[in-house]
Design a protein around this motif. Structure first.
Motif, PDB file in Angstrom:
ATOM      1  N   VAL A  45      29.617  39.425  40.656  1.00  0.00           N
ATOM      2  CA  VAL A  45      30.262  38.907  39.342  1.00  0.00           C
ATOM      3  C   VAL A  45      29.708  37.518  38.989  1.00  0.00           C
ATOM      4  O   VAL A  45      29.709  36.727  39.656  1.00  0.00           O
ATOM      5  CB  VAL A  45      31.638  38.846  39.523  1.00  0.00           C
ATOM      6  N   GLU A  46      29.191  37.476  37.732  1.00  0.00           N
ATOM      7  CA  GLU A  46      28.658  36.224  37.415  1.00  0.00           C
ATOM      8  C   GLU A  46      29.707  35.579  36.328  1.00  0.00           C
ATOM      9  O   GLU A  46      30.240  36.076  35.230  1.00  0.00           O
ATOM     10  CB  GLU A  46      27.372  36.540  36.386  1.00  0.00           C
ATOM     11  N   VAL A  47      30.110  34.350  36.862  1.00  0.00           N
ATOM     12  CA  VAL A  47      31.294  33.662  36.184  1.00  0.00           C
ATOM     13  C   VAL A  47      30.800  32.526  35.568  1.00  0.00           C
ATOM     14  O   VAL A  47      30.235  31.632  36.126  1.00  0.00           O
ATOM     15  CB  VAL A  47      32.242  33.313  37.079  1.00  0.00           C
ATOM     16  N   GLN A  48      30.886  32.406  34.158  1.00  0.00           N
ATOM     17  CA  GLN A  48      30.427  31.345  33.277  1.00  0.00           C
ATOM     18  C   GLN A  48      31.562  30.716  32.399  1.00  0.00           C
ATOM     19  O   GLN A  48      31.050  29.740  31.729  1.00  0.00           O
ATOM     20  CB  GLN A  48      29.209  31.570  32.649  1.00  0.00           C
ATOM     21  N   THR A  49      32.585  31.353  32.289  1.00  0.00           N
ATOM     22  CA  THR A  49      33.901  30.597  31.664  1.00  0.00           C
ATOM     23  C   THR A  49      34.962  30.751  32.812  1.00  0.00           C
ATOM     24  O   THR A  49      35.239  31.790  33.424  1.00  0.00           O
ATOM     25  CB  THR A  49      34.182  31.637  30.416  1.00  0.00           C
ATOM     26  N   PHE A  50      35.282  29.548  32.760  1.00  0.00           N
ATOM     27  CA  PHE A  50      36.493  29.334  33.823  1.00  0.00           C
ATOM     28  C   PHE A  50      37.967  29.169  33.318  1.00  0.00           C
ATOM     29  O   PHE A  50      37.877  28.879  32.187  1.00  0.00           O
ATOM     30  CB  PHE A  50      36.158  28.229  34.837  1.00  0.00           C
ATOM     31  N   PRO A  51      38.936  29.163  34.058  1.00  0.00           N
ATOM     32  CA  PRO A  51      39.251  29.914  35.353  1.00  0.00           C
ATOM     33  C   PRO A  51      38.920  31.159  35.298  1.00  0.00           C
ATOM     34  O   PRO A  51      39.010  32.130  34.341  1.00  0.00           O
ATOM     35  CB  PRO A  51      40.738  29.236  35.711  1.00  0.00           C
ATOM     36  N   PHE A  52      38.756  31.512  36.568  1.00  0.00           N
ATOM     37  CA  PHE A  52      38.583  33.112  36.966  1.00  0.00           C
ATOM     38  C   PHE A  52      39.439  33.475  38.142  1.00  0.00           C
ATOM     39  O   PHE A  52      39.215  32.774  39.323  1.00  0.00           O
ATOM     40  CB  PHE A  52      37.276  33.573  36.980  1.00  0.00           C
ATOM     41  N   ARG A  53      40.173  34.551  38.025  1.00  0.00           N
ATOM     42  CA  ARG A  53      40.861  35.017  39.125  1.00  0.00           C
ATOM     43  C   ARG A  53      40.660  36.508  39.411  1.00  0.00           C
ATOM     44  O   ARG A  53      40.543  37.199  38.553  1.00  0.00           O
ATOM     45  CB  ARG A  53      42.326  34.705  39.173  1.00  0.00           C
ATOM     46  N   LEU A  54      40.595  36.907  40.807  1.00  0.00           N
ATOM     47  CA  LEU A  54      40.803  38.361  40.999  1.00  0.00           C
ATOM     48  C   LEU A  54      41.662  38.589  42.328  1.00  0.00           C
ATOM     49  O   LEU A  54      41.902  37.602  43.078  1.00  0.00           O
ATOM     50  CB  LEU A  54      39.490  38.642  41.090  1.00  0.00           C
ATOM     51  N   ARG A  55      42.013  39.646  42.441  1.00  0.00           N
ATOM     52  CA  ARG A  55      42.971  39.934  43.783  1.00  0.00           C
ATOM     53  C   ARG A  55      42.449  41.072  44.467  1.00  0.00           C
ATOM     54  O   ARG A  55      41.600  42.319  44.084  1.00  0.00           O
ATOM     55  CB  ARG A  55      44.207  40.640  43.229  1.00  0.00           C
ATOM     56  N   PHE A  56      42.250  40.853  45.796  1.00  0.00           N
ATOM     57  CA  PHE A  56      41.398  41.854  46.762  1.00  0.00           C
ATOM     58  C   PHE A  56      42.596  42.812  46.919  1.00  0.00           C
ATOM     59  O   PHE A  56      43.673  42.599  47.368  1.00  0.00           O
ATOM     60  CB  PHE A  56      41.031  41.067  47.938  1.00  0.00           C
ATOM     61  N   GLU A  57      42.147  44.124  47.091  1.00  0.00           N
ATOM     62  CA  GLU A  57      43.037  45.048  47.484  1.00  0.00           C
ATOM     63  C   GLU A  57      42.832  45.800  48.660  1.00  0.00           C
ATOM     64  O   GLU A  57      43.394  46.625  49.034  1.00  0.00           O
ATOM     65  CB  GLU A  57      42.849  46.131  46.289  1.00  0.00           C
ATOM     66  N   ARG A  58      41.905  45.268  49.468  1.00  0.00           N
ATOM     67  CA  ARG A  58      41.514  45.634  50.808  1.00  0.00           C
ATOM     68  C   ARG A  58      40.841  44.464  51.206  1.00  0.00           C
ATOM     69  O   ARG A  58      40.579  43.472  50.882  1.00  0.00           O
ATOM     70  CB  ARG A  58      40.671  46.934  50.951  1.00  0.00           C
ATOM     71  N   ARG A  59      40.902  44.582  52.729  1.00  0.00           N
ATOM     72  CA  ARG A  59      40.105  43.504  53.666  1.00  0.00           C
ATOM     73  C   ARG A  59      38.734  43.571  53.331  1.00  0.00           C
ATOM     74  O   ARG A  59      38.016  44.546  53.282  1.00  0.00           O
ATOM     75  CB  ARG A  59      40.416  43.715  54.912  1.00  0.00           C
ATOM     76  N   ILE A  60      38.087  42.428  52.970  1.00  0.00           N
ATOM     77  CA  ILE A  60      36.808  42.636  52.465  1.00  0.00           C
ATOM     78  C   ILE A  60      35.904  40.840  52.623  1.00  0.00           C
ATOM     79  O   ILE A  60      36.717  39.907  52.576  1.00  0.00           O
ATOM     80  CB  ILE A  60      36.548  42.867  51.031  1.00  0.00           C
ATOM     81  N   ALA A  61      34.797  41.038  52.925  1.00  0.00           N
ATOM     82  CA  ALA A  61      33.849  39.697  52.907  1.00  0.00           C
ATOM     83  C   ALA A  61      33.463  39.452  51.395  1.00  0.00           C
ATOM     84  O   ALA A  61      33.405  40.255  50.556  1.00  0.00           O
ATOM     85  CB  ALA A  61      32.651  40.229  53.678  1.00  0.00           C
ATOM     86  N   PHE A  62      33.633  38.179  51.501  1.00  0.00           N
ATOM     87  CA  PHE A  62      33.344  37.510  49.960  1.00  0.00           C
ATOM     88  C   PHE A  62      32.539  36.262  50.331  1.00  0.00           C
ATOM     89  O   PHE A  62      32.870  35.321  51.163  1.00  0.00           O
ATOM     90  CB  PHE A  62      34.493  37.282  49.060  1.00  0.00           C
ATOM     91  N   ALA A  63      31.633  35.803  49.176  1.00  0.00           N
ATOM     92  CA  ALA A  63      30.900  34.452  49.226  1.00  0.00           C
ATOM     93  C   ALA A  63      31.016  34.046  47.811  1.00  0.00           C
ATOM     94  O   ALA A  63      30.402  34.820  46.974  1.00  0.00           O
ATOM     95  CB  ALA A  63      29.508  34.593  50.133  1.00  0.00           C
ATOM     96  N   ILE A  64      30.995  32.757  47.618  1.00  0.00           N
ATOM     97  CA  ILE A  64      30.967  32.000  46.288  1.00  0.00           C
ATOM     98  C   ILE A  64      29.710  31.200  46.446  1.00  0.00           C
ATOM     99  O   ILE A  64      29.486  30.275  46.988  1.00  0.00           O
ATOM    100  CB  ILE A  64      32.023  31.234  45.910  1.00  0.00           C
TER     101      ILE A  64
END
Length: 331
Positions: free
Chosen positions: A53-72
């Motif tokens: 996901v490319e985020v260029q307008t903030f704020p941005f929020r998402l919910r995880f529906e399973r256990r997952i690795a992430f990096a920003i």
């Protein structure tokens, strides 16, 4: 699966782009900061070209529906998981129901959310990137919106991540010897003279010597620059010809346009210079209103920077794998 809880108008799915179709008028698209995409994907164990996901307008929020690795990666900070601040350029594990929030970064323009397994969406012409002008690719060819739910691929390395996270030194720091810092707030961008540079004579020197500002009329297609106009010695008419990201054209008004990730596939304005490919990610992280100057470069210097970036990515890839294997062996 992830669910988008809040998103601005220009946040999209991107990967490293869709090369090979410019001859039929299809822009390559892809992330404005491809280096951030590569590092984020390496941290979570993905192929470097996995969709993010490319985020260029903030704020941005998402919910995880399973256990997952992430990096920003990309922008300089401000990710929060369930309200607790997390480091950018670091891979973590999120639990089902947790909410990731990206607030406005302090200085830079774009953040990237890489997820273990990558965004599982259809490949169009060899890429999952969103083509907003074409209305295809990515999430149904449009920006992300509240309520969107996107499937995630298999997360093969989540069990290998340490509980405290796995971080890397961000490229602006690790490569500070090849990417000069801004001077008095002016970002130096290296470029090579292009085909019609000689048409500008003295104004050609003004192009290199003055400070330009990124105007509000800029987007993923092109950065329009504000400054003292530069003009060719005579009016010229050119046939439309192919252009690529990094090409700097000068329209009749005299204020240059830098082609960016959604670059037009052809244009008829004279080309005064071209940004070296290794500096494009720095331009992609410059905000509207930012000041920049162009530094005349050489093919040898461009190649040296490219090799330094390749060594950095190789080191991140090798070190990440080594740490994960060591932790798995000790588990």
């Amino acid at each position: 699966m992830i669910e988008i809880l809040e998103s601005g108008p220009f946040n999209t799915v991107q990967d490293l782009g869709r090369p090979g179709y410019r001859d039929i008028g299809v822009s390559a698209s892809g992330a404005m900061d491809p280096l951030a995409v590569r590092i984020g994907n390496i941290l979570v164990g993905n192929d470097e070209n996995a969709a993010v996901v490319e985020v260029q307008t903030f704020p941005f929020r998402l919910r995880f529906e399973r256990r997952i690795a992430f990096a920003i990666t990309g922008a300089d900070g401000n990710p929060h998981l369930d309200g607790s601040e997390r480091l950018a350029w670091c891979a973590y594990v999120a639990e089902p129901g947790q909410v990731l929030e990206l607030k406005q970064p302090p200085r830079l323009a774009r953040s990237y959310v890489a997820l273990g397994g990558g965004l599982d969406i259809p490949v169009v012409m060899g890429s999952r990137s969103t083509s907003l002008r074409g209305g295809f690719g990515g999430n149904a060819g449009r920006p992300l919106a509240k309520g969107d739910r996107i499937a995630i691929g298999e997360d093969a390395e989540i069990a290998m991540l340490p509980a405290t996270g796995l971080a890397v030194v961000e490229p602006a720091t690790a490569l500070s010897d090849v990417f000069p810092a801004p001077v008095d707030g002016v970002l130096p961008i290296r470029a090579l003279p292009a085909g019609e540079h000689e048409l500008f004579t003295k104004d050609g020197e003004a192009f290199w010597s003055q400070t330009w500002r990124i105007s509000s009329r800029s987007d993923r297609t092109g950065y329009r620059l504000s400054g003292e106009p530069i003009k060719p010695v005579a009016s010229i008419e050119m046939r439309s010809h192919g252009v690529v990201p990094g090409v700097i054209q000068v329209p009749p008004g005299g204020e240059p346009i830098v082609q960016m990730s959604d670059a037009n596939t052809a244009g008829g304005y004279p080309k005064i210079a071209g940004v070296i490919e290794s500096d494009l990610w720095r331009l992609g992280q410059a905000r509207i209103g930012a000041r920049l100057s162009f530094v005349r470069s050489t093919h040898a210097e461009a190649r040296a920077v490219e090799q330094a970036v390749a060594r950095y990515v190789d080191d991140v890839r090798r070190t990440s794998r080594m740490v994960k294997r060591a932790l798995k062996a000790m588990a």
